[in-house]
Design an enzyme around this catalytic site. Structure first.
Site, PDB file in Angstrom:
ATOM      1  N   SER A 144       0.858  -1.186   0.000  1.00  0.00           N
ATOM      2  CA  SER A 144       0.000   0.000   0.000  1.00  0.00           C
ATOM      3  C   SER A 144       0.891   1.230   0.000  1.00  0.00           C
ATOM      4  O   SER A 144       2.065   1.164   0.403  1.00  0.00           O
ATOM      5  CB  SER A 144      -0.887  -0.006   1.256  1.00  0.00           C
ATOM      6  OG  SER A 144      -1.537   1.235   1.440  1.00  0.00           O
ATOM      7  N   TYR A 157      -1.591  -0.497  10.872  1.00  0.00           N
ATOM      8  CA  TYR A 157      -1.634  -0.682   9.421  1.00  0.00           C
ATOM      9  C   TYR A 157      -0.326  -0.232   8.786  1.00  0.00           C
ATOM     10  O   TYR A 157       0.237  -0.922   7.929  1.00  0.00           O
ATOM     11  CB  TYR A 157      -2.817   0.084   8.834  1.00  0.00           C
ATOM     12  CG  TYR A 157      -3.119  -0.272   7.404  1.00  0.00           C
ATOM     13  CD1 TYR A 157      -3.648  -1.518   7.081  1.00  0.00           C
ATOM     14  CD2 TYR A 157      -2.879   0.627   6.367  1.00  0.00           C
ATOM     15  CE1 TYR A 157      -3.926  -1.860   5.767  1.00  0.00           C
ATOM     16  CE2 TYR A 157      -3.158   0.294   5.052  1.00  0.00           C
ATOM     17  CZ  TYR A 157      -3.685  -0.949   4.754  1.00  0.00           C
ATOM     18  OH  TYR A 157      -3.958  -1.284   3.452  1.00  0.00           O
TER      19      TYR A 157
END
Length: 241
Positions: A144, A157
Site C-alpha cells: 500500500s 496498518y
C-alpha cells in the site's frame, strides 16, 4: 511479450476486492487460478462465479485457508499442486485494516493486523517458495502507499505495510538468482469493501480492481530480463481536500 496462458496462480484473499479483480484479469489471459478465503462458502461462491464468467477456458478453484496459519498456507499450496500440477504465480493479497490512536488501539487489533498483513505474507511465500523455484515463477505482494506514508491512527496498518514493502524487497534479493521474480504493488485508494466501504458511484475517482488486475498481467507478461520490483499506484484525480 511473455505468454502467460496456461500458467497457474494462487491468490490469497481472492474472493472479493483486489484479489478477485486480479483473478478475473488473469483468467481472461488463460491463467488458471486458485483463490483463498477464510470461509469455504465464500471461496466456492467466488470461484464458481469466475468459472461461469470465464471465456478463455481457464479454470478457478476455491480453497478455504487462513494466511495467519502456516499449515493452512502449506495445505493451500498442496491443493494447487494436486489440482493443477504446478504453481507459477503466488499473489499475497489478503489483508485488513484496524485504525485508531495508539491510545485506543487494542492488543487484539494490533495482532490481527500484523498476523494477517505481514506474517501472512511470510507464511505464503514460505509455503510456496519451492514450487515457485521449480516453475521459475513470480511472487507478488499487495502492499500500500501506507507502506511508505504514515498517518495518524495508522500505527498498526502502517507497521504492517511498511513491513510488507521492506520484506518483499529483501525477498526479491534472496530469490532473483534462483529464477523467481518478486514485486510489490503499492496502491492508494482502491474501490473495494476494505474497512467497511461499499463500492459505488462515489468511488469512481478511485483505482478500480480491474486496474490492479491489469497491472499484474503487465508484470507477468513483461520480458523476463526486466523486473519492476516496487510499484506505487495512485488515483489520477483524487478529490481536493
Amino acid at each position: 511479450m511473455n505468454s502467460i496462458q496456461n500458467k497457474v496462480a494462487l491468490i490469497t484473499g481472492g474472493s472479493k476486492g483486489i484479489g478477485h479483480g486480479i483473478a478475473e484479469a488473469l483468467m481472461k489471459k488463460g491463467v488458471n487460478v486458485a483463490i483463498t478465503s477464510r470461509t469455504e462458502a465464500s471461496a466456492n461462491e467466488a470461484s464458481n462465479q469466475l468459472n461461469k464468467d470465464s471465456a478463455s477456458g481457464a479454470k478457478a478453484i476455491g480453497i478455504k485457508a487462513d494466511v495467519r496459519d502456516f499449515e493452512s498456507q502449506q495445505e493451500a499450496v498442496s491443493s494447487v499442486l494436486e489440482h493443477f500440477g504446478k504453481l507459477d504465480v503466488l499473489i499475497a493479497n489478503a489483508g485488513l485494516g484496524r485504525f485508531g490512536s495508539i491510545e485506543d488501539l487494542s492488543v487484539q487489533d494490533w495482532n490481527e493486523v500484523i498476523d494477517t498483513n505481514l506474517t501472512g505474507v511470510f507464511y505464503s511465500i514460505k509455503a510456496g517458495v519451492e514450487a515457485l523455484k521449480q516453475s521459475q515463477g513470480y511472487f507478488i505482494t499487495i502492499s500500500s502507499l501506507a507502506g511508505t506514508n504514515f498517518f495518524a491512527g495508522g500505527s498498526a496498518y502502517n507497521a504492517s505495510k511498511f513491513g510488507v514493502t521492506g520484506f518483499t524487497q529483501a525477498v526479491m534479493l534472496d530469490l532473483r538468482q534462483k529464477g523467481v521474480k518478486v514485486s510489490t504493488i503499492m496502491p492508494g485508494s482502491v474501490s473495494t469493501y476494505f474497512n467497511g466501504n461499499e463500492p459505488a458511484e462515489k468511488d469512481a475517482w478511485k483505482i478500480q480492481i480491474e486496474d490492479i488486475g491489469k497491472l499484474v498481467v503487465d508484470l507477468l507478461e513483461m520480458h523476463p530480463r526486466t523486473l519492476p520490483s516496487k510499484i506505487e499506484v495512485r488515483p489520477t484525480s483524487p478529490p481536493s481536500k
